[in-house]
Structure formats: C-alpha cells, structure tokens
Design an enzyme around this catalytic site. Structure first.
Site: not given
Length: 318
Positions: A136, A161, A267, A270
């Site tokens: 991230r 996270k 993002h 990812r």
C-alpha cells in the site's frame, strides 16, 4: 472553549489506542462538522436523532460515497463511546451504508511497464515497490532502512492495515537502484548528524522506548522528505518521509503520459501485483499472505479480473 477541550479528549483517546495520525485528523474533522452542523451544540446534549439527521444530510444533500458516510459514522461512534463514554441504545441500531461491490482497476504487465517508464528517481523506485512487493502507499512510504533484507530478498511491513506485520518479497529488479538510493540517503543522514539536525520521525511510544533511535541509521526512512517539519505529536522538528500526495500526483501524470485511459492510481499497482501473481499460477493463500489480507474472500476479488474475461467463458462470437 468547550469544543477545544472536547477535541483534546478525543485526540488523547485516539492516541491511547495507537490509531494512525491520518485517522486522527479524519475523526477530528468529522466531529467538527457534526458539531457545526447542529449549530455548535455539545454532543452530550444530542443523541440518535441528531446523528441520523447528520448522516442523512451527507447522503441526500452532499451525496457522499458510502465509504465517506461510514467514516463519518465511525468518528461519531468513537466520540460517544470512547471520549464521552456514553453508551446510547440507538448505536446498536445504526444502519451502515453498504459499499458497492466494484471490480478493482488492474493494469496489464505491459501497461505497468509503460507507466514505470514515465517515472524516474524516487518516484520510479516507490512505484516499483508498490507493484513489485504489493505494498500500500502508506506501507511503502513508511519503510525504514531496517525493514529491507537484501540477503533474503525480503521487505518487512511494520504495523500495516489492522496493526499487523507481514513479510513480502523484495524484487530483484530494484535491488541495485535501491542500494544506490540508500547510498544517497546515507549521505543525507551523515550530513544531518554532522550538522546536529533533527532525527527521523518516530511514533511517540517508540521514541520514548528508544530515545536514540531517531539518530540511528537503521531507523531512517527509505524515502525521506527533503525538508524538516514539526512533529504533530511532540511539536519538535523532525525529518519526515515523502508525503503520499507527492507520489500520487507523479503516478497520475505518468498514467496520462503513458496514454492509458484506465482510472489507475498508486493502489492500482497493488491490484496488478495480486492479479498477475494469480495469472502466473500462484496459490491464492500465498497471495493472501503477501497482501496481508485477514480473510481470503478479500483476495478472491482478483480472480474476477484475471485475463480470462467473462469468468473464463468463451464468447459464442469467437
């Protein structure tokens, strides 16, 4: 002023629970908007109807996304439960907005390399880590020197996270550029020490436990900021990291320059990392571990976008 004192209590509770600074600023912002919406009334004098009125306003008049409405609700729930310690029965009946299920944007391998070709320097290095290690944005920019293991070709993600640590791969393609980059960062670090400049920013709890860490090489950011700034926790000047906005703008410009029409962002790298691993035949549990997902169902979404359009069904036109 009462509102200032209330926000100080909220801020203290957020920091006791070790929430991120980004969460702190977001929650405080929504609490301010909630109080302002009701003409400055103290939250103790309000309850369920006022919260529902505010959330309805966000959904109907402001037409915010479901995720934004849920974020506002989370902030208000935190205010009542943690800061004011008020357990209101209506909290259990609050309806959370349902986020629409969307297929993630994914770039092909060729598109990824076209975007990377438009980047250079630290922007190229950061974007390569986003794609090559499945990081991230916040995880990439928070990396410290000690998190890189060149011998085992491994990156350790700290406090990701969900407050979880995990390990992912360090791509061979970035080894040499990354070592060259760290040489430049080391020169900056040595110059800072020689000039008695401030050290690297650390979370308050870590800084209390390791007071010398900000001035030690292993704790320096891999992607440090050029200028010093004031720590929001201690008020002292520190060497912080590159801000997410800087990288996000660079990637958006690179996507446009590469002639890609997909709404790609940082993002997206990812998403592409996970999809390309599944396309290559890697086990979904392995991909889940590399991404740091708690539930494999979160990882399963990438099975819908691998290069077998229409769930693998062959079109009758073909």
């Amino acid at each position: 002023m009462p509102k200032t004192r209330l926000l100080d209590v909220v801020r203290d509770r957020i920091r006791v629970k070790h929430y991120s600074y980004r969460t702190e600023t977001s929650y405080l912002g929504w609490i301010r908007r909630f109080i302002r919406f009701h003409g400055g009334r103290h939250p103790r004098d309000m309850g369920g109807p006022e919260v529902e009125q505010f959330l309805s306003y966000l959904a109907t008049e402001r037409q915010v996304a479901a995720s934004t409405q849920n974020q506002a609700l989370s902030a208000i729930l935190f205010l009542y439960r943690e800061a004011l310690e008020i357990d209101l029965p209506w909290l259990d009946g609050v309806v959370w907005a349902k986020r629409p299920a969307r297929v993630p944007v994914v770039l092909s391998r060729d598109e990824v390399h076209r975007v990377l070709a438009q980047l250079e320097g630290t922007h190229w290095l950061a974007a390569s880590l986003l794609y090559g290690a499945g990081l991230r944005v916040s995880e990439c920019l928070r990396l410290r020197v000690k998190d890189l293991d060149f011998e085992y070709r491994q990156v350790t993600v700290r406090d990701g996270k969900g407050a979880k640590d995990r390990c992912t791969m360090l791509p061979d393609a970035v080894l040499e550029p990354l070592q060259f980059h760290l040489g430049r960062v080391r020169s900056l670090f040595d110059a800072d020490r020689a000039a008695s400049h401030p050290g690297a920013a650390l979370p308050p709890a870590l800084e209390r436990q390791y007071p010398a860490a900000p001035f030690e090489w292993p704790w320096q950011f891999v992607l440090p900021a050029r200028k010093f700034c004031r720590s929001p926790y201690t008020g002292r000047m520190v060497r912080f990291r590159v801000l997410p906005d800087v990288l996000q703008r660079a990637v958006k410009q690179a996507v446009r320059a590469a002639g890609i029409t997909k709404p790609a962002s940082c993002h997206t790298f990812r998403h592409s990392f996970a999809t390309h691993l599944l396309e290559s035949g890697y086990d979904i549990r392995t991909v889940q571990d590399l991404l740091g997902h708690s539930d494999v169902s979160t990882t399963m979404i990438y099975t819908h976008v691998i290069q077998r359009g229409g769930r693998g069904v062959r079109s009758p036109l073909d």
